[in-house]
Scaffold this active site. Structure first.
Site, short mmCIF file in Angstrom:
data_model
loop_
_atom_site.label_atom_id
_atom_site.label_comp_id
_atom_site.label_asym_id
_atom_site.label_seq_id
_atom_site.Cartn_x
_atom_site.Cartn_y
_atom_site.Cartn_z
N GLU A 298 5.63 13.58 -41.72
CA GLU A 298 7.00 13.09 -41.83
C GLU A 298 7.26 11.76 -41.13
OE1 GLU A 298 6.31 16.17 -40.50
OE2 GLU A 298 7.67 16.64 -38.85
N ASN A 299 6.33 11.34 -40.28
CA ASN A 299 6.51 10.01 -39.69
C ASN A 299 6.15 8.89 -40.67
OD1 ASN A 299 3.89 11.07 -39.34
ND2 ASN A 299 3.41 9.55 -37.80
#
Lengths: 215, 217
Positions: free
Chosen positions: B46-47
């Site tokens: 998700e980064n």
């Protein structure tokens, strides 16, 4: 007018009580030189909008340890015990926001939008006090846009016009924050002349960038 | 086989070829080590990238980390993007499955995994977006807390991460499906009895007529 400047001159734009967006994800993609200089300068009572407060000795975490923040608007503080400690004693106000909501609030701030409608957080304490709007039978939370006085951004490469390229997972919130602040300061690992970045490769157009310092 | 391995191996059987998957830190990430033969999935971090892979050499790239900040690598054909795109992928229904840990989960599919008021407040990170957007949400966790207290409850007591979002619960004792009628016991781990599951579970559940033993070796 050249956008290349010194750290000292760039940090003149960061004053007490300002809201500052700082790029990075657990320190990856955080402008460490700008942070270190800001710690040295000691500017206090800042509201920081960022993904997280990193670690005590890394990235935004250093600003927590040096007690320069009065408020942190972030999605995660679990890797920095000092943030939790200051939150529990009331020294630091922490507003926790779901990461995807935070990203969109910042994007909306730069995109001229009043906010966004998201299903994230419905039925949780995140929804408390917020307007629920039904669109075509489905409920969404209204989350207002976010803006800042200054954004501190980390880029891999900047040209002298301010066009930016980011590298790997160091991109994260940086391009979004570059759109959402009045003054945008970029710490670039590499600075090249205009024309040396192919326009198709530009990730953040130079018009968003005010100042560049060498990282 | 220890509890974590049982859970990770069973979670891995939920992977389907070509799935886009987001795995939480801990046991969920371990599941990627037990991919069934012939199945390949694309891991989302998700980064900001697709194609997450373990670090493949001794040299770490400080700018390539997973959502826990650990050095990782990216597969050929991977793609990198900003956080708005990352969560457009997550929230927009482009992630086929997410696997997360839990502090508590209940028979209505409610999940609590981001804070214990007054004690532990790490923040929700991307978890609230993941559970609201992924097509399939699996909770993977040890069945009870370290001191043996049940974590699968009638109603969560901790602040929720998501309301009615969980589809499956996979533990070292069993697999539950969350249905509109409540929990359905699909499988029990080798050597585990239904009584053992009942003793360690506060939530009400119905035993599926075709209930079987977890197919793990």
């Amino acid at each position: 007018m050249s956008k290349i400047t010194t750290i000292e001159q760039a940090l003149e734009f960061v004053q007490e009580n300002m809201t500052v967006m700082i790029g990075g994800f657990l320190g990856a993609g955080t402008p460490e030189r700008l942070i270190d200089a800001l710690v040295n300068k000691g500017t206090k009572n800042l509201t920081c909008i960022a993904n997280d407060t990193a670690m005590p000795d890394k990235g935004i975490g250093k600003l927590v340890v040096s007690r320069q923040l009065k408020k942190a608007v972030v999605s995660h503080i679990g890797t920095n015990p000092e943030t939790g400690r200051q939150m529990n004693t009331g020294e630091l106000e922490v507003e926790l926001i779901p990461q995807g909501t935070l990203a969109e609030q910042i994007r909306a701030g730069g995109a001229g939008l009043g906010g966004i409608l998201t299903p994230t957080g419905l039925g949780t304490i995140v929804a408390e006090g917020k307007e629920v709007i039904t669109v075509d039978g489905r409920e969404f939370l209204l989350e207002k846009s976010l803006k800042a006085d200054v954004a501190l951004i980390k880029a891999h490469t900047a040209d002298t016009a301010g066009n930016l390229i980011f590298y790997r997972s160091a991109r994260n919130f940086n391009p979004l924050m570059a759109m959402a602040a009045k003054v945008v300061i970029v710490e670039a690992e590499n600075i090249v002349e205009k024309g040396q970045i192919d326009p198709d490769q530009v990730m953040t157009p130079g018009i968003f960038v005010d100042w560049i310092i060498k990282g | 086989m220890d509890a974590k391995t049982i859970i990770a191996k069973r979670v891995a059987q939920e992977f389907e070829d070509g799935y886009v998957v987001n795995l939480g830190i801990g046991i969920p990430t371990l599941a990627a080590d037990f991919l069934p033969t012939g199945i390949s999935v694309i891991l989302q971090s998700e980064n900001g990238f697709l194609g997450l892979a373990p670090l493949d050499g001794p040299v770490a790239d400080v700018d390539l980390v997973n959502a826990g900040g650990k050095a990782v690598s990216i597969i050929p054909g991977g793609a990198v993007f900003d956080s708005a795109m990352s969560f457009a992928i997550i929230r927009g229904g482009h992630v086929d499955m997410t696997v997360l840990g839990a502090l508590e989960v209940d028979q209505e599919g409610n999940l609590a995994n981001w804070m214990v008021p007054g004690k532990l407040v790490p923040g929700m990170g991307g978890a609230m977006d993941l559970v609201s957007g992924a097509k399939k949400v699996i909770v993977a966790m040890e069945h009870t807390t370290k001191d043996g207290s049940p974590k699968i409850l009638k109603k969560c007591t901790l602040p929720l991460t998501g309301k009615g979002v969980v589809n499956f619960i996979i533990t070292n004792l069993c697999v539950f499906e969350v249905t509109p009628a409540g929990l359905l016991l699909l499988e029990i781990a080798p050597g585990v009895t239904v009584d053992e599951v009942r003793t360690n579970t506060v939530a009400e559940f119905v035993i599926k007529p075709q209930m079987c033993t977890m197919p793990i070796v």
